[in-house]
Design a protein around this motif. Structure first.
Motif, PDB file in Angstrom:
ATOM      1  N   ASP A 165      10.128   9.354  -9.892  1.00  0.00           N
ATOM      2  CA  ASP A 165      11.557   9.487  -9.623  1.00  0.00           C
ATOM      3  C   ASP A 165      11.851  10.054  -8.241  1.00  0.00           C
ATOM      4  N   GLU A 166      10.839  10.561  -7.569  1.00  0.00           N
ATOM      5  CA  GLU A 166      11.039  11.165  -6.248  1.00  0.00           C
ATOM      6  C   GLU A 166      11.188  10.051  -5.209  1.00  0.00           C
ATOM      7  N   PRO A 167      12.361   9.942  -4.571  1.00  0.00           N
ATOM      8  CA  PRO A 167      12.601   8.812  -3.661  1.00  0.00           C
ATOM      9  C   PRO A 167      11.669   8.792  -2.449  1.00  0.00           C
ATOM     10  N   GLY A 168      11.373   9.934  -1.856  1.00  0.00           N
ATOM     11  CA  GLY A 168      10.503   9.969  -0.676  1.00  0.00           C
ATOM     12  C   GLY A 168       9.103   9.482  -0.999  1.00  0.00           C
ATOM     13  N   LEU A 169       8.567   9.940  -2.114  1.00  0.00           N
ATOM     14  CA  LEU A 169       7.234   9.508  -2.530  1.00  0.00           C
ATOM     15  C   LEU A 169       7.225   8.023  -2.851  1.00  0.00           C
ATOM     16  N   LYS A 170       8.280   7.552  -3.497  1.00  0.00           N
ATOM     17  CA  LYS A 170       8.368   6.129  -3.839  1.00  0.00           C
ATOM     18  C   LYS A 170       8.376   5.275  -2.579  1.00  0.00           C
ATOM     19  N   ASP A 171       9.095   5.702  -1.545  1.00  0.00           N
ATOM     20  CA  ASP A 171       9.142   4.948  -0.289  1.00  0.00           C
ATOM     21  C   ASP A 171       7.768   4.899   0.380  1.00  0.00           C
ATOM     22  N   VAL A 172       7.065   6.023   0.412  1.00  0.00           N
ATOM     23  CA  VAL A 172       5.732   6.059   1.025  1.00  0.00           C
ATOM     24  C   VAL A 172       4.767   5.158   0.257  1.00  0.00           C
ATOM     25  N   LEU A 173       4.830   5.216  -1.071  1.00  0.00           N
ATOM     26  CA  LEU A 173       3.939   4.369  -1.873  1.00  0.00           C
ATOM     27  C   LEU A 173       4.272   2.891  -1.697  1.00  0.00           C
ATOM     28  N   ASP A 174       5.559   2.568  -1.539  1.00  0.00           N
ATOM     29  CA  ASP A 174       5.948   1.178  -1.274  1.00  0.00           C
ATOM     30  C   ASP A 174       5.358   0.699   0.056  1.00  0.00           C
ATOM     31  N   GLN A 175       5.386   1.554   1.072  1.00  0.00           N
ATOM     32  CA  GLN A 175       4.826   1.188   2.373  1.00  0.00           C
ATOM     33  C   GLN A 175       3.309   0.994   2.302  1.00  0.00           C
ATOM     34  N   ILE A 176       2.637   1.850   1.546  1.00  0.00           N
ATOM     35  CA  ILE A 176       1.182   1.709   1.391  1.00  0.00           C
ATOM     36  C   ILE A 176       0.863   0.409   0.665  1.00  0.00           C
ATOM     37  N   ASP A 177       1.609   0.124  -0.415  1.00  0.00           N
ATOM     38  CA  ASP A 177       1.387  -1.131  -1.151  1.00  0.00           C
ATOM     39  C   ASP A 177       1.637  -2.348  -0.272  1.00  0.00           C
ATOM     40  N   LEU A 178       2.687  -2.287   0.551  1.00  0.00           N
ATOM     41  CA  LEU A 178       2.998  -3.396   1.450  1.00  0.00           C
ATOM     42  C   LEU A 178       1.870  -3.611   2.454  1.00  0.00           C
ATOM     43  N   ARG A 179       1.366  -2.524   3.019  1.00  0.00           N
ATOM     44  CA  ARG A 179       0.278  -2.641   4.006  1.00  0.00           C
ATOM     45  C   ARG A 179      -0.968  -3.234   3.364  1.00  0.00           C
ATOM     46  N   ALA A 180      -1.281  -2.808   2.144  1.00  0.00           N
ATOM     47  CA  ALA A 180      -2.448  -3.346   1.438  1.00  0.00           C
ATOM     48  C   ALA A 180      -2.252  -4.829   1.129  1.00  0.00           C
ATOM     49  N   ALA A 181      -1.033  -5.203   0.736  1.00  0.00           N
ATOM     50  CA  ALA A 181      -0.749  -6.612   0.458  1.00  0.00           C
ATOM     51  C   ALA A 181      -0.866  -7.462   1.713  1.00  0.00           C
ATOM     52  N   VAL A 182      -0.427  -6.929   2.852  1.00  0.00           N
ATOM     53  CA  VAL A 182      -0.537  -7.654   4.121  1.00  0.00           C
ATOM     54  C   VAL A 182      -2.010  -7.886   4.464  1.00  0.00           C
ATOM     55  N   GLU A 183      -2.840  -6.852   4.314  1.00  0.00           N
ATOM     56  CA  GLU A 183      -4.263  -6.998   4.607  1.00  0.00           C
ATOM     57  C   GLU A 183      -4.921  -8.018   3.677  1.00  0.00           C
ATOM     58  N   MET A 184      -4.532  -8.031   2.424  1.00  0.00           N
ATOM     59  CA  MET A 184      -5.090  -9.013   1.493  1.00  0.00           C
ATOM     60  C   MET A 184      -4.640 -10.427   1.881  1.00  0.00           C
ATOM     61  N   ALA A 185      -3.387 -10.583   2.283  1.00  0.00           N
ATOM     62  CA  ALA A 185      -2.886 -11.886   2.684  1.00  0.00           C
ATOM     63  C   ALA A 185      -3.593 -12.367   3.958  1.00  0.00           C
ATOM     64  N   LYS A 186      -3.837 -11.470   4.905  1.00  0.00           N
ATOM     65  CA  LYS A 186      -4.565 -11.854   6.115  1.00  0.00           C
ATOM     66  C   LYS A 186      -5.977 -12.292   5.773  1.00  0.00           C
ATOM     67  N   ALA A 187      -6.602 -11.610   4.845  1.00  0.00           N
ATOM     68  CA  ALA A 187      -7.974 -11.981   4.452  1.00  0.00           C
ATOM     69  C   ALA A 187      -7.974 -13.347   3.760  1.00  0.00           C
ATOM     70  N   GLU A 188      -6.996 -13.612   2.918  1.00  0.00           N
ATOM     71  CA  GLU A 188      -6.907 -14.911   2.238  1.00  0.00           C
ATOM     72  C   GLU A 188      -6.657 -16.026   3.249  1.00  0.00           C
ATOM     73  N   ARG A 189      -5.821 -15.766   4.234  1.00  0.00           N
ATOM     74  CA  ARG A 189      -5.533 -16.773   5.253  1.00  0.00           C
ATOM     75  C   ARG A 189      -6.773 -17.029   6.104  1.00  0.00           C
ATOM     76  N   GLY A 190      -7.546 -15.987   6.382  1.00  0.00           N
ATOM     77  CA  GLY A 190      -8.775 -16.145   7.164  1.00  0.00           C
ATOM     78  C   GLY A 190      -9.829 -16.953   6.426  1.00  0.00           C
ATOM     79  N   ARG A 191      -9.858 -16.862   5.102  1.00  0.00           N
ATOM     80  CA  ARG A 191     -10.818 -17.627   4.299  1.00  0.00           C
ATOM     81  C   ARG A 191     -10.459 -19.108   4.259  1.00  0.00           C
ATOM     82  N   ALA A 192      -9.153 -19.401   4.331  1.00  0.00           N
ATOM     83  CA  ALA A 192      -8.702 -20.791   4.210  1.00  0.00           C
ATOM     84  C   ALA A 192      -8.803 -21.569   5.487  1.00  0.00           C
TER      85      ALA A 192
END
Length: 140
Positions: A113-140
């Motif tokens: 429920d803490e908004p600041g923590l939720k925002d930081v975790l959203d940014q971390i998840d986004l960064r991890a998703a970007v890295e996974m997408a870059k790796a998938e694009r590099g494989r293709a």
């Protein structure tokens, strides 16, 4: 004799226990187990209900524990991103680091429920998703 917690039994000072010397043991005339047997049945039912209540309480997660799990998950994702960065800087393909990152992303994210923590975790998840997408694009 008196039992006082985890230290065990201790003897009590005072008058010695006396025994009743009369009456004796007798069964009820009706033959039905009404007195002690019904009390035992009621006690065992309440014990089961007590255990069920304890199990239910263990399943309830307090906000502090949810926050702790969310922070631990975010820290783990950051560690996996650092592993990937180091692998790429060392000229490795980073497949092992990518697999660990993918596993960390799939972990359930606790709601906080803490908004600041939720925002930081959203940014971390986004960064991890970007890295996974870059790796998938590099494989293709």
């Amino acid at each position: 004799m008196k039992v006082t917690g985890p230290t065990g039994p201790t003897s009590t000072q005072g008058r010695p226990a006396t025994r009743a010397t009369g009456g004796g043991f007798s069964l009820p005339a009706g033959g039905a187990a009404s007195g002690p047997a019904s009390a035992t049945a009621a006690a065992s039912t309440s014990n089961v209900a007590g255990v069920s209540a304890l199990m239910a309480l263990q399943g309830v997660e307090d906000p502090t524990e949810r926050r702790r799990r969310a922070v631990r998950r975010g820290g783990g994702l950051l560690d996996r991103l650092d592993e990937l960065k180091l692998a790429l800087l060392n000229g490795q393909d980073g497949a092992v680091a990518l697999e660990r990152l993918a596993r960390a992303i799939r972990e359930e994210r606790p709601d906080d429920d803490e908004p600041g923590l939720k925002d930081v975790l959203d940014q971390i998840d986004l960064r991890a998703a970007v890295e996974m997408a870059k790796a998938e694009r590099g494989r293709a």
